[in-house]
Scaffold this motif. Structure first.
Motif, PDB file in Angstrom:
ATOM      1  N   SER A 115      14.550  31.140  55.637  1.00  0.00           N
ATOM      2  CA  SER A 115      14.222  29.733  55.891  1.00  0.00           C
ATOM      3  C   SER A 115      13.929  28.981  54.591  1.00  0.00           C
ATOM      4  CB  SER A 115      13.012  29.636  56.821  1.00  0.00           C
ATOM      5  OG  SER A 115      11.844  30.045  56.141  1.00  0.00           O
ATOM      6  N   GLU A 116      13.645  29.716  53.535  1.00  0.00           N
ATOM      7  CA  GLU A 116      13.351  29.077  52.245  1.00  0.00           C
ATOM      8  C   GLU A 116      14.606  28.510  51.599  1.00  0.00           C
ATOM      9  OE1 GLU A 116      11.574  32.220  50.039  1.00  0.00           O
ATOM     10  OE2 GLU A 116       9.705  32.197  51.171  1.00  0.00           O
ATOM     11  N   LYS A 117      15.760  28.884  52.123  1.00  0.00           N
ATOM     12  CA  LYS A 117      17.032  28.425  51.548  1.00  0.00           C
ATOM     13  C   LYS A 117      17.099  26.903  51.501  1.00  0.00           C
ATOM     14  CE  LYS A 117      22.027  28.859  52.091  1.00  0.00           C
ATOM     15  NZ  LYS A 117      23.123  29.332  52.931  1.00  0.00           N
ATOM     16  N   GLN A 118      16.507  26.237  52.535  1.00  0.00           N
ATOM     17  CA  GLN A 118      16.557  24.776  52.630  1.00  0.00           C
ATOM     18  C   GLN A 118      15.918  24.071  51.435  1.00  0.00           C
ATOM     19  OE1 GLN A 118      13.752  23.336  55.745  1.00  0.00           O
ATOM     20  NE2 GLN A 118      13.108  25.463  55.892  1.00  0.00           N
ATOM     21  N   TRP A 119      15.011  24.777  50.741  1.00  0.00           N
ATOM     22  CA  TRP A 119      14.309  24.147  49.612  1.00  0.00           C
ATOM     23  C   TRP A 119      14.900  24.529  48.264  1.00  0.00           C
ATOM     24  CZ3 TRP A 119      10.061  26.993  52.466  1.00  0.00           C
ATOM     25  CH2 TRP A 119       9.665  26.260  53.592  1.00  0.00           C
ATOM     26  N   CYS A 135      10.368  29.776  47.188  1.00  0.00           N
ATOM     27  CA  CYS A 135      11.748  30.186  47.448  1.00  0.00           C
ATOM     28  C   CYS A 135      11.993  31.630  47.036  1.00  0.00           C
ATOM     29  CB  CYS A 135      12.717  29.285  46.689  1.00  0.00           C
ATOM     30  SG  CYS A 135      12.582  27.538  47.138  1.00  0.00           S
ATOM     31  N   TYR A 138      13.659  34.180  49.574  1.00  0.00           N
ATOM     32  CA  TYR A 138      15.098  33.937  49.736  1.00  0.00           C
ATOM     33  C   TYR A 138      15.863  34.377  48.490  1.00  0.00           C
ATOM     34  CZ  TYR A 138      19.557  31.621  50.012  1.00  0.00           C
ATOM     35  OH  TYR A 138      20.906  31.385  49.995  1.00  0.00           O
TER      36      TYR A 138
END
Ligand SMILES: *[C@@H]1O[C@H](CO)[C@@H](O)[C@H](O)[C@H]1NC(C)=O
Ligand SMILES: *[C@@H]1O[C@H](CO)[C@@H](O)[C@H](O)[C@H]1NC(C)=O
Ligand SMILES: *[C@@H]1O[C@H](CO)[C@@H](O)[C@H](O)[C@H]1NC(C)=O
Length: 229
Positions: A115-119, A135, A138
């Motif tokens: 879910s950290e990919k979005q940042w 991040c 990820y």
């Protein structure tokens, strides 16, 4: 009218069964996370993380017995408290905790890390995460230089929940650029020192030769002078 209602009901049953049966079979065969996703926890950890890597064009990880044994050992060590603490071992490490009362699987752990990919912005390695988040989980999952992985899961004592851990070898999140920066700086400094040493020795030898020559000339001069006299 009654016959119509019965037909409608039968039709609805057929439609619902047709729509839901494949999903039910898939859920049975593959577990809770859908088609193609392995039920086996080991295979699922590997499959999902390699999917995250493939999404960004990074080579897949291989499951490693030694790394997995370390993960198992560390998960067992957390069984008593289920604390979200790192082992401080030689590998890169992602950890996950899920509260009691749910059947947490590898899917939940990997999804939480992914879910950290979005940042994360890969172009400049920046992370625009809200407070308390980052991040690094990820990044470790998709770290290109990491080749081996091993994960483990443990159901903690006294209803403390589930603890999961993945270990990565070689570890990710190491400052690659900084490493090369220091490496090259050290090499350049060493070369400069050698060059200075060389110049120093050269000048020293040159002066030595000059002095010897000068002495020889002087000696010759006095010899000639003597002869003339
Ligand atoms: C899960 O898969 C791994 C690797 O294929 C295998 O070694 C292991 O025995 C499997 N575990 C179960 C419970 O089937
Ligand atoms: C967890 O799994 C067990 C056994 O498969 C099941 O009985 C239980 O209802 C599940 N719990 C939840 C919250 O899904
Ligand atoms: C990612 O970083 C690059 C370089 O700084 C920038 O040009 C780009 O707009 C960024 N992308 C996003 C989605 O912020």
């Amino acid at each position: 009218m009654a016959a119509d209602a019965a037909t409608a009901l039968l039709l609805r049953c057929v439609v619902i069964t047709t729509l839901l049966l494949p999903r039910a079979i898939a859920a049975y065969v593959y577990g809770d996370s859908g088609f193609g996703i392995p039920r086996n926890s080991t295979e699922r950890f590997l499959y999902l993380q390699n999917q995250a890597r493939a999404d960004v064009g990074v080579a897949p990880l291989a499951w490693d017995g030694t790394v997995a044994a370390y993960a198992e050992k560390y998960a067992a060590a957390r069984k008593g408290d289920c604390d979200l603490k790192h082992s401080g071992g030689p590998y890169g490490e992602n950890i996950f905790w899920g509260s009691a009362g749910a059947n947490w699987t590898a899917t939940d752990a990997v999804a939480s890390w992914a879910s950290e990919k979005q940042w994360y912005n890969c172009s400049d390695d920046s992370c625009d995460a809200p407070g308390g988040r980052g991040c690094t989980h990820y990044k470790q999952m998709v770290w290109a230089k990491t080749t081996k992985v091993g994960c483990a899961s443990v159901s903690c004592d006294a209803n403390r929940g589930t603890f999961m851990v993945c270990e990565y070898d070689p570890p990710g999140n190491v400052p690659v650029l900084l490493y090369y920066y220091y490496y090259y700086t050290t090499v350049v400094i060493l070369l400069l020192v050698l060059l200075l040493l060389y110049i120093y020795i050269y000048i020293y030898i040159y002066i030595y030769i000059c002095i010897k020559k000068y002495i020889r000339i002087q000696t010759l001069y006095t010899y000639v002078l003597k002869k003339i006299k």
